[in-house]
Design a protein around this motif. Structure first.
Motif, short mmCIF file in Angstrom:
data_model
loop_
_atom_site.label_atom_id
_atom_site.label_comp_id
_atom_site.label_asym_id
_atom_site.label_seq_id
_atom_site.Cartn_x
_atom_site.Cartn_y
_atom_site.Cartn_z
N HIS A 39 0.82 -1.21 0.00
CA HIS A 39 0.00 0.00 0.00
C HIS A 39 0.86 1.27 0.00
N VAL A 40 1.92 1.26 0.77
CA VAL A 40 2.82 2.42 0.79
C VAL A 40 3.44 2.63 -0.58
N LEU A 41 3.93 1.54 -1.19
CA LEU A 41 4.53 1.65 -2.52
C LEU A 41 3.49 2.03 -3.57
N MET A 42 2.26 1.54 -3.41
CA MET A 42 1.20 1.88 -4.35
C MET A 42 0.90 3.38 -4.33
N LEU A 43 0.78 3.94 -3.14
CA LEU A 43 0.52 5.38 -3.04
C LEU A 43 1.68 6.19 -3.60
N ALA A 44 2.91 5.72 -3.37
CA ALA A 44 4.09 6.40 -3.92
C ALA A 44 4.12 6.29 -5.45
N ALA A 45 3.77 5.12 -5.98
CA ALA A 45 3.76 4.93 -7.44
C ALA A 45 2.69 5.80 -8.09
N MET A 46 1.52 5.89 -7.46
CA MET A 46 0.47 6.77 -7.98
C MET A 46 0.91 8.22 -7.96
N LEU A 47 1.58 8.61 -6.88
CA LEU A 47 2.08 9.98 -6.79
C LEU A 47 3.11 10.25 -7.89
N ALA A 48 3.97 9.26 -8.15
CA ALA A 48 4.98 9.42 -9.20
C ALA A 48 4.33 9.59 -10.57
N VAL A 49 3.29 8.81 -10.84
CA VAL A 49 2.58 8.93 -12.13
C VAL A 49 1.94 10.30 -12.26
N THR A 50 1.31 10.77 -11.19
CA THR A 50 0.65 12.07 -11.28
C THR A 50 1.65 13.22 -11.34
N LEU A 51 2.77 13.09 -10.64
CA LEU A 51 3.79 14.14 -10.70
C LEU A 51 4.47 14.19 -12.07
N ARG A 52 4.58 13.04 -12.70
CA ARG A 52 5.22 13.00 -14.02
C ARG A 52 4.44 13.84 -15.02
N ARG A 53 3.12 13.89 -14.85
CA ARG A 53 2.29 14.70 -15.72
C ARG A 53 1.42 15.64 -14.88
N ARG A 54 2.08 16.44 -14.06
CA ARG A 54 1.38 17.34 -13.16
C ARG A 54 0.48 18.32 -13.90
N GLU A 55 0.89 18.75 -15.08
CA GLU A 55 0.08 19.71 -15.82
C GLU A 55 -1.27 19.09 -16.20
N HIS A 56 -1.33 17.78 -16.32
CA HIS A 56 -2.58 17.11 -16.66
C HIS A 56 -3.44 16.88 -15.42
N TYR A 57 -2.83 16.45 -14.34
CA TYR A 57 -3.58 16.11 -13.13
C TYR A 57 -3.80 17.30 -12.21
N GLY A 58 -3.16 18.42 -12.48
CA GLY A 58 -3.26 19.56 -11.58
C GLY A 58 -4.27 20.61 -11.97
N TYR A 59 -5.09 20.33 -12.99
CA TYR A 59 -6.08 21.31 -13.40
C TYR A 59 -7.22 21.40 -12.40
N ARG A 60 -7.82 22.57 -12.33
CA ARG A 60 -8.98 22.75 -11.45
C ARG A 60 -10.20 22.03 -12.00
N ARG A 61 -10.33 21.99 -13.32
CA ARG A 61 -11.48 21.35 -13.94
C ARG A 61 -11.11 19.92 -14.34
N PRO A 62 -12.10 19.09 -14.62
CA PRO A 62 -11.82 17.73 -15.09
C PRO A 62 -11.06 17.77 -16.41
N ALA A 63 -10.31 16.72 -16.67
CA ALA A 63 -9.60 16.62 -17.94
C ALA A 63 -10.61 16.58 -19.07
N ARG A 64 -10.38 17.35 -20.11
CA ARG A 64 -11.28 17.37 -21.26
C ARG A 64 -10.44 17.32 -22.53
N PRO A 65 -10.97 16.70 -23.55
CA PRO A 65 -10.24 16.69 -24.80
C PRO A 65 -10.17 18.10 -25.39
N ALA A 66 -9.06 18.40 -26.03
CA ALA A 66 -8.87 19.72 -26.62
C ALA A 66 -9.77 19.86 -27.84
#
Length: 170
Positions: free
Chosen positions: A120-147
């Protein structure tokens, strides 16, 4: 020296990270809901099949739990309009830490309880790594939408709206 006018709001360093943190917390909550909601289905299905003891094995229990979490998280990510690639990356980040620890558990070098906690600890760290790798995608205020190209709007079926068709004909 930089001055800030009193009528302008100050932006804290954390403000840029708040949508990202909220998104990560939403995913963890969706995983927990999936785990709690779907685990009884495993129990019922295995009892109906006459093999309720399968969940006594730590590896199988972990795979069932990761599946429950992946379904909950995948459903939430679908609701938030993330693509299948994003969902697949997050799902892999949930399964791989546990699968990597299976050999140590099967060899007796690690207890099943230790494998669950470490996984579980490694899973949360791996998920964090995936989201940090593409922070511009996961850090938006609104849901992800196709351009969509500016000036063109399409209905969910991909057809132009009646208003646009009439405007072009006129």
């Amino acid at each position: 020296m930089t001055t800030t006018h009193y009528d302008q709001p100050r932006r804290t360093p954390l403000a840029g990270w708040l949508p990202f943190i909220r998104h990560y917390a939403e995913m963890v909550l969706a995983m927990a809901i999936g785990m709690v909601a779907l685990h009884p289905l495993w129990t019922f299905a295995l009892q109906a099949a006459g093999v309720p003891h399968l969940l006594d094995h730590a590896e199988l229990m972990t795979l069932a739990m990761a599946t429950d979490m992946a379904i909950g998280m995948g459903a939430w990510m679908t609701f938030r309009r993330h693509g299948w690639r994003d969902i697949a990356e997050m799902t892999a980040a949930m399964y791989l830490p546990f699968v990597i620890l299976f050999p140590a558990t099967l060899a007796g070098a690690m207890t099943s309880g230790t494998m669950m906690v470490a996984g579980h600890v490694l899973m949360l760290a791996a998920m964090l790594a995936v989201t940090l790798r593409r922070r511009e995608h996961y850090g938006y205020r609104r849901p992800a939408r196709p351009a969509v190209a500016s000036g063109t709007t399409h209905s969910p079926t991909g057809l132009r709206s009646a208003r646009q068709s009439i405007a072009k004909e006129a």
